[in-house]
Write a protein that holds these residues in place. Structure first.
Motif, PDB file in Angstrom:
ATOM      1  N   HIS A 140      80.331  92.593 -24.392  1.00 24.72           N
ATOM      2  CA  HIS A 140      80.170  91.155 -24.179  1.00 24.72           C
ATOM      3  C   HIS A 140      81.030  90.336 -25.141  1.00 24.72           C
ATOM      4  O   HIS A 140      81.697  89.389 -24.736  1.00 24.72           O
ATOM      5  CB  HIS A 140      78.698  90.762 -24.334  1.00 24.72           C
ATOM      6  CG  HIS A 140      78.481  89.297 -24.496  1.00 24.72           C
ATOM      7  ND1 HIS A 140      78.656  88.410 -23.452  1.00 24.72           N
ATOM      8  CD2 HIS A 140      78.128  88.554 -25.578  1.00 24.72           C
ATOM      9  CE1 HIS A 140      78.403  87.175 -23.886  1.00 24.72           C
ATOM     10  NE2 HIS A 140      78.089  87.248 -25.172  1.00 24.72           N
ATOM     11  N   VAL A 141      81.017  90.703 -26.417  1.00 22.03           N
ATOM     12  CA  VAL A 141      81.785  89.944 -27.405  1.00 22.03           C
ATOM     13  C   VAL A 141      83.282  90.030 -27.106  1.00 22.03           C
ATOM     14  O   VAL A 141      83.999  89.027 -27.214  1.00 22.03           O
ATOM     15  CB  VAL A 141      81.444  90.416 -28.837  1.00 22.03           C
ATOM     16  CG1 VAL A 141      82.400  89.840 -29.860  1.00 22.03           C
ATOM     17  CG2 VAL A 141      80.018  90.014 -29.190  1.00 22.03           C
ATOM     18  N   ALA A 142      83.747  91.189 -26.695  1.00 19.41           N
ATOM     19  CA  ALA A 142      85.160  91.324 -26.329  1.00 19.41           C
ATOM     20  C   ALA A 142      85.503  90.426 -25.147  1.00 19.41           C
ATOM     21  O   ALA A 142      86.507  89.704 -25.163  1.00 19.41           O
ATOM     22  CB  ALA A 142      85.495  92.778 -26.010  1.00 19.41           C
ATOM     23  N   SER A 143      84.663  90.461 -24.122  1.00 21.80           N
ATOM     24  CA  SER A 143      84.884  89.635 -22.939  1.00 21.80           C
ATOM     25  C   SER A 143      84.838  88.150 -23.282  1.00 21.80           C
ATOM     26  O   SER A 143      85.672  87.361 -22.828  1.00 21.80           O
ATOM     27  CB  SER A 143      83.823  89.972 -21.886  1.00 21.80           C
ATOM     28  OG  SER A 143      83.875  89.066 -20.818  1.00 21.80           O
ATOM     29  N   THR A 144      83.880  87.784 -24.110  1.00 22.13           N
ATOM     30  CA  THR A 144      83.724  86.381 -24.500  1.00 22.13           C
ATOM     31  C   THR A 144      84.933  85.897 -25.289  1.00 22.13           C
ATOM     32  O   THR A 144      85.465  84.810 -25.032  1.00 22.13           O
ATOM     33  CB  THR A 144      82.426  86.210 -25.315  1.00 22.13           C
ATOM     34  OG1 THR A 144      81.321  86.574 -24.488  1.00 22.13           O
ATOM     35  CG2 THR A 144      82.258  84.783 -25.802  1.00 22.13           C
ATOM     36  N   GLU A 145      85.387  86.695 -26.242  1.00 23.76           N
ATOM     37  CA  GLU A 145      86.557  86.313 -27.040  1.00 23.76           C
ATOM     38  C   GLU A 145      87.779  86.157 -26.130  1.00 23.76           C
ATOM     39  O   GLU A 145      88.538  85.189 -26.252  1.00 23.76           O
ATOM     40  CB  GLU A 145      86.816  87.356 -28.123  1.00 23.76           C
ATOM     41  CG  GLU A 145      87.965  86.998 -29.033  1.00 23.76           C
ATOM     42  CD  GLU A 145      88.116  87.942 -30.210  1.00 23.76           C
ATOM     43  OE1 GLU A 145      89.280  88.218 -30.583  1.00 23.76           O
ATOM     44  OE2 GLU A 145      87.098  88.393 -30.774  1.00 23.76           O
ATOM     45  N   GLN A 146      87.959  87.091 -25.218  1.00 22.51           N
ATOM     46  CA  GLN A 146      89.103  87.037 -24.310  1.00 22.51           C
ATOM     47  C   GLN A 146      89.055  85.776 -23.438  1.00 22.51           C
ATOM     48  O   GLN A 146      90.066  85.099 -23.265  1.00 22.51           O
ATOM     49  CB  GLN A 146      89.118  88.290 -23.445  1.00 22.51           C
ATOM     50  CG  GLN A 146      90.335  88.423 -22.580  1.00 22.51           C
ATOM     51  CD  GLN A 146      90.358  89.781 -21.893  1.00 22.51           C
ATOM     52  OE1 GLN A 146      89.318  90.345 -21.529  1.00 22.51           O
ATOM     53  NE2 GLN A 146      91.540  90.327 -21.733  1.00 22.51           N
ATOM     54  N   ARG A 147      87.891  85.456 -22.925  1.00 18.71           N
ATOM     55  CA  ARG A 147      87.753  84.268 -22.072  1.00 18.71           C
ATOM     56  C   ARG A 147      88.002  82.979 -22.857  1.00 18.71           C
ATOM     57  O   ARG A 147      88.650  82.066 -22.375  1.00 18.71           O
ATOM     58  CB  ARG A 147      86.382  84.243 -21.412  1.00 18.71           C
ATOM     59  CG  ARG A 147      86.213  85.299 -20.331  1.00 18.71           C
ATOM     60  CD  ARG A 147      84.791  85.398 -19.803  1.00 18.71           C
ATOM     61  NE  ARG A 147      84.294  84.159 -19.238  1.00 18.71           N
ATOM     62  CZ  ARG A 147      84.543  83.720 -18.004  1.00 18.71           C
ATOM     63  NH1 ARG A 147      85.292  84.446 -17.195  1.00 18.71           N
ATOM     64  NH2 ARG A 147      84.049  82.578 -17.571  1.00 18.71           N
ATOM     65  N   TRP A 148      87.481  82.906 -24.078  1.00 13.58           N
ATOM     66  CA  TRP A 148      87.693  81.697 -24.873  1.00 13.58           C
ATOM     67  C   TRP A 148      89.152  81.547 -25.292  1.00 13.58           C
ATOM     68  O   TRP A 148      89.667  80.429 -25.389  1.00 13.58           O
ATOM     69  CB  TRP A 148      86.759  81.666 -26.080  1.00 13.58           C
ATOM     70  CG  TRP A 148      85.400  81.142 -25.708  1.00 13.58           C
ATOM     71  CD1 TRP A 148      84.236  81.846 -25.667  1.00 13.58           C
ATOM     72  CD2 TRP A 148      85.073  79.815 -25.310  1.00 13.58           C
ATOM     73  NE1 TRP A 148      83.208  81.031 -25.252  1.00 13.58           N
ATOM     74  CE2 TRP A 148      83.697  79.771 -25.032  1.00 13.58           C
ATOM     75  CE3 TRP A 148      85.814  78.636 -25.150  1.00 13.58           C
ATOM     76  CZ2 TRP A 148      83.041  78.611 -24.615  1.00 13.58           C
ATOM     77  CZ3 TRP A 148      85.155  77.475 -24.731  1.00 13.58           C
ATOM     78  CH2 TRP A 148      83.795  77.469 -24.472  1.00 13.58           C
ATOM     79  N   MET A 149      89.835  82.635 -25.518  1.00  9.37           N
ATOM     80  CA  MET A 149      91.259  82.525 -25.848  1.00  9.37           C
ATOM     81  C   MET A 149      92.054  82.080 -24.619  1.00  9.37           C
ATOM     82  O   MET A 149      93.017  81.323 -24.750  1.00  9.37           O
ATOM     83  CB  MET A 149      91.790  83.838 -26.417  1.00  9.37           C
ATOM     84  CG  MET A 149      91.258  84.162 -27.814  1.00  9.37           C
ATOM     85  SD  MET A 149      91.617  82.889 -29.068  1.00  9.37           S
ATOM     86  CE  MET A 149      90.106  81.944 -29.082  1.00  9.37           C
ATOM     87  N   ALA A 150      91.631  82.500 -23.441  1.00  4.08           N
ATOM     88  CA  ALA A 150      92.257  81.990 -22.219  1.00  4.08           C
ATOM     89  C   ALA A 150      92.035  80.485 -22.126  1.00  4.08           C
ATOM     90  O   ALA A 150      92.950  79.726 -21.777  1.00  4.08           O
ATOM     91  CB  ALA A 150      91.695  82.704 -20.990  1.00  4.08           C
ATOM     92  N   PHE A 151      90.830  80.035 -22.467  1.00  7.20           N
ATOM     93  CA  PHE A 151      90.528  78.598 -22.479  1.00  7.20           C
ATOM     94  C   PHE A 151      91.428  77.877 -23.490  1.00  7.20           C
ATOM     95  O   PHE A 151      91.963  76.808 -23.192  1.00  7.20           O
ATOM     96  CB  PHE A 151      89.057  78.370 -22.838  1.00  7.20           C
ATOM     97  CG  PHE A 151      88.692  76.930 -23.010  1.00  7.20           C
ATOM     98  CD1 PHE A 151      88.325  76.156 -21.919  1.00  7.20           C
ATOM     99  CD2 PHE A 151      88.713  76.334 -24.264  1.00  7.20           C
ATOM    100  CE1 PHE A 151      87.993  74.808 -22.078  1.00  7.20           C
ATOM    101  CE2 PHE A 151      88.387  75.000 -24.434  1.00  7.20           C
ATOM    102  CZ  PHE A 151      88.025  74.232 -23.335  1.00  7.20           C
ATOM    103  N   ALA A 152      91.591  78.458 -24.670  1.00  4.25           N
ATOM    104  CA  ALA A 152      92.404  77.823 -25.711  1.00  4.25           C
ATOM    105  C   ALA A 152      93.830  77.585 -25.241  1.00  4.25           C
ATOM    106  O   ALA A 152      94.452  76.586 -25.596  1.00  4.25           O
ATOM    107  CB  ALA A 152      92.401  78.693 -26.979  1.00  4.25           C
ATOM    108  N   VAL A 153      94.329  78.477 -24.396  1.00  6.44           N
ATOM    109  CA  VAL A 153      95.696  78.352 -23.893  1.00  6.44           C
ATOM    110  C   VAL A 153      95.764  77.449 -22.673  1.00  6.44           C
ATOM    111  O   VAL A 153      96.627  76.585 -22.579  1.00  6.44           O
ATOM    112  CB  VAL A 153      96.272  79.749 -23.554  1.00  6.44           C
ATOM    113  CG1 VAL A 153      97.610  79.630 -22.842  1.00  6.44           C
ATOM    114  CG2 VAL A 153      96.403  80.579 -24.809  1.00  6.44           C
TER     115      VAL A 153
END
Length: 173
Positions: free
Chosen positions: A60-73
């Motif tokens: 979950h934490v990996a998926s969450t970090e990946q999704r938020w970094m997509a948001f950041a971009v």
């Protein structure tokens, strides 16, 4: 030179970026250490009344970090570009291993670390429409990173409790 890493092509990290990444990496480390020595079966074990597992939390934490970094971009559209299995992200499936989710987490972490060096921390995007976000709220990249740090720290604590109930091992205490 033996024992040294060539850093000439790495982005310089200092000041705020270095502090944010150091904090995130510290909490990632707590989560990884919590999983050390667990079998796949233990990593998938529900050891409390919660449905959470150590392996599921890492996933979950990996998926969450990946999704938020997509948001950041790219904002909400980038974050929502790939569908998410809200329940499945918290469990290890029969074809997943602890080593596999840890490897995936390491890849996400490396991508985040590289990305942070390229982003304007003041750039901002409106949050996706969701009942848990304030309508019309806008977050900066900085706030996204702080959220990822908080999310990682919170779930590292959850994992620590779960691990302690499995075999008595404690990461943070």
């Amino acid at each position: 030179m033996t024992g040294t890493q060539d850093t000439s092509d790495m982005p310089t990290r200092s000041g705020e970026r270095a502090d944010l990444l150091a904090s995130l990496d510290r909490h990632r480390g707590f989560l990884r250490v919590t999983a050390e020595g667990l079998t796949d079966e233990q990593a998938a074990t529900r050891s409390t009344v919660s449905a959470l597992t150590v392996g599921g939390l890492i996933k979950h934490v990996a998926s969450t970090e990946q999704r938020w970094m997509a948001f950041a971009v790219g904002g909400a559209a980038a974050m929502e570009a790939e569908p998410i299995d809200w329940e499945g992200q918290f469990v290890l499936t029969e074809d997943e291993t602890l080593a596999g989710v840890l490897d995936a987490y390491a890849r996400v972490a490396a991508a985040t670390d590289a990305l942070v060096g390229t982003l304007d921390l003041d750039a901002a995007h409106p949050l996706p429409a969701a009942p848990w976000f304030e309508p019309g709220a806008v977050w900066t990249v900085r706030r996204v990173l702080l959220h990822v740090i908080a999310e990682t720290a919170q779930h590292a604590g959850h994992a620590d409790i779960i691990r302690e109930t499995i075999d008595g091992h404690r990461t943070m205490g």
